[in-house]
Design a protein around this motif. Structure first.
Motif, PDB file in Angstrom:
ATOM      1  N   SER A  39      -3.814   4.170   4.703  1.00 40.04           N
ATOM      2  CA  SER A  39      -3.284   2.913   4.196  1.00 40.04           C
ATOM      3  C   SER A  39      -1.767   2.902   4.375  1.00 40.04           C
ATOM      4  N   ARG A  40      -1.265   1.872   5.049  1.00 37.32           N
ATOM      5  CA  ARG A  40       0.156   1.793   5.373  1.00 37.32           C
ATOM      6  C   ARG A  40       0.919   0.972   4.339  1.00 37.32           C
ATOM      7  N   GLY A  41       1.844   1.641   3.642  1.00 40.30           N
ATOM      8  CA  GLY A  41       2.782   0.934   2.777  1.00 40.30           C
ATOM      9  C   GLY A  41       2.196   0.334   1.510  1.00 40.30           C
ATOM     10  N   GLU A  42       1.093   0.868   1.025  1.00 37.73           N
ATOM     11  CA  GLU A  42       0.489   0.324  -0.195  1.00 37.73           C
ATOM     12  C   GLU A  42       0.409   1.379  -1.278  1.00 37.73           C
ATOM     13  N   LYS A  43       0.464   0.910  -2.508  1.00 37.66           N
ATOM     14  CA  LYS A  43       0.362   1.813  -3.656  1.00 37.66           C
ATOM     15  C   LYS A  43      -1.090   2.235  -3.856  1.00 37.66           C
ATOM     16  N   ARG A  44      -1.245   3.391  -4.464  1.00 38.45           N
ATOM     17  CA  ARG A  44      -2.569   3.946  -4.760  1.00 38.45           C
ATOM     18  C   ARG A  44      -3.431   2.919  -5.514  1.00 38.45           C
ATOM     19  N   LEU A  84      -3.071   8.008   2.089  1.00 39.21           N
ATOM     20  CA  LEU A  84      -2.078   7.068   1.546  1.00 39.21           C
ATOM     21  C   LEU A  84      -0.717   7.344   2.178  1.00 39.21           C
ATOM     22  N   ASP A  85      -0.156   6.326   2.784  1.00 34.99           N
ATOM     23  CA  ASP A  85       1.186   6.413   3.370  1.00 34.99           C
ATOM     24  C   ASP A  85       2.034   5.338   2.692  1.00 34.99           C
ATOM     25  N   THR A  86       2.325   5.564   1.427  1.00 37.34           N
ATOM     26  CA  THR A  86       2.967   4.533   0.605  1.00 37.34           C
ATOM     27  C   THR A  86       4.351   4.145   1.104  1.00 37.34           C
ATOM     28  N   ASP A  87       5.061   5.089   1.725  1.00 31.95           N
ATOM     29  CA  ASP A  87       6.427   4.788   2.198  1.00 31.95           C
ATOM     30  C   ASP A  87       6.501   4.577   3.711  1.00 31.95           C
ATOM     31  N   ARG A  88       5.363   4.529   4.385  1.00 31.28           N
ATOM     32  CA  ARG A  88       5.266   4.313   5.829  1.00 31.28           C
ATOM     33  C   ARG A  88       5.877   5.445   6.656  1.00 31.28           C
TER      34      ARG A  88
END
Length: 189
Positions: free
Chosen positions: A100-105, A123-127
């Motif tokens: 997941s690109r740029g999204e919160k858990r 999870l790739d919260t910060d891209r």
């Protein structure tokens, strides 16, 4: 009158082709890795809290898919991966790694619950992982061979293109399976 028809025909047929070519150029320019390149290594936190590095998956064919819950083509692609990828290649040297690109858990958790997905997701919260591969556009699929090289990449979801990629994965897994059998035979001796 004839000149007007000719101008209209040129605009109708040439403009979409020109726009499509420009979009393809933009997609290619925003893709930071190319076919034949070694895939950039990364460590991703999975939804369950486990951390996986791409390096640790060597020896497997890996499909890294960058996606987001708000993206309609991503959602369309995610709706078919369980049956067409995960179940189809279960027990073989294949790893489907959706990130997941740029999204919160929390957003991913809500999406997983709503859709009933229980397969692994990163999870790739910060891209920071995505930015090693590309600058724009999702979904993005990067097919990586057992040695860690990018074999092909795609943007968007197209059923025919997806089916062609599945066929390619299947053909890539045949030599990996044969190599594993040869190693097992050598160890038995």
């Amino acid at each position: 009158m004839l000149a007007g028809i000719i101008i209209l025909a040129v605009v109708v047929f040439w403009l979409p082709t020109e726009q499509f070519a420009e979009q393809n150029d933009d997609v290619a320019q925003t893709t930071l890795v190319k076919e034949g390149d070694m895939a950039p290594d990364f460590e991703v936190e999975m939804f369950d809290g486990e951390k996986i590095s791409l390096q640790s998956l060597r020896g497997n064919v890996v499909l890294v898919t960058f996606w987001a819950t708000w993206c309609p083509p991503c959602r369309q692609e995610m709706s078919v991966v369980k049956e067409q990828l995960i179940d189809r290649f279960a027990g073989r040297n294949f790893v489907f790694l959706p990130i997941s690109r740029g999204e919160k858990r929390e957003a991913v958790a809500a999406f997983r619950e709503k859709m009933g997905y229980d397969f692994a997701m990163g999870l790739d919260t910060d891209r920071s992982i995505y930015d090693r591969f590309a600058q724009n556009y999702i979904p993005r699929n990067f097919l990586i061979d057992a040695e860690g090289r990018i074999v092909e990449w795609h943007v968007g979801f197209n059923e025919d293109e997806f089916e062609t990629m599945i066929t390619r994965i299947d053909s890539m897994l045949a030599p990996v399976k044969a190599q594993a059998a040869t190693k097992a035979e050598a160890q038995d001796k």
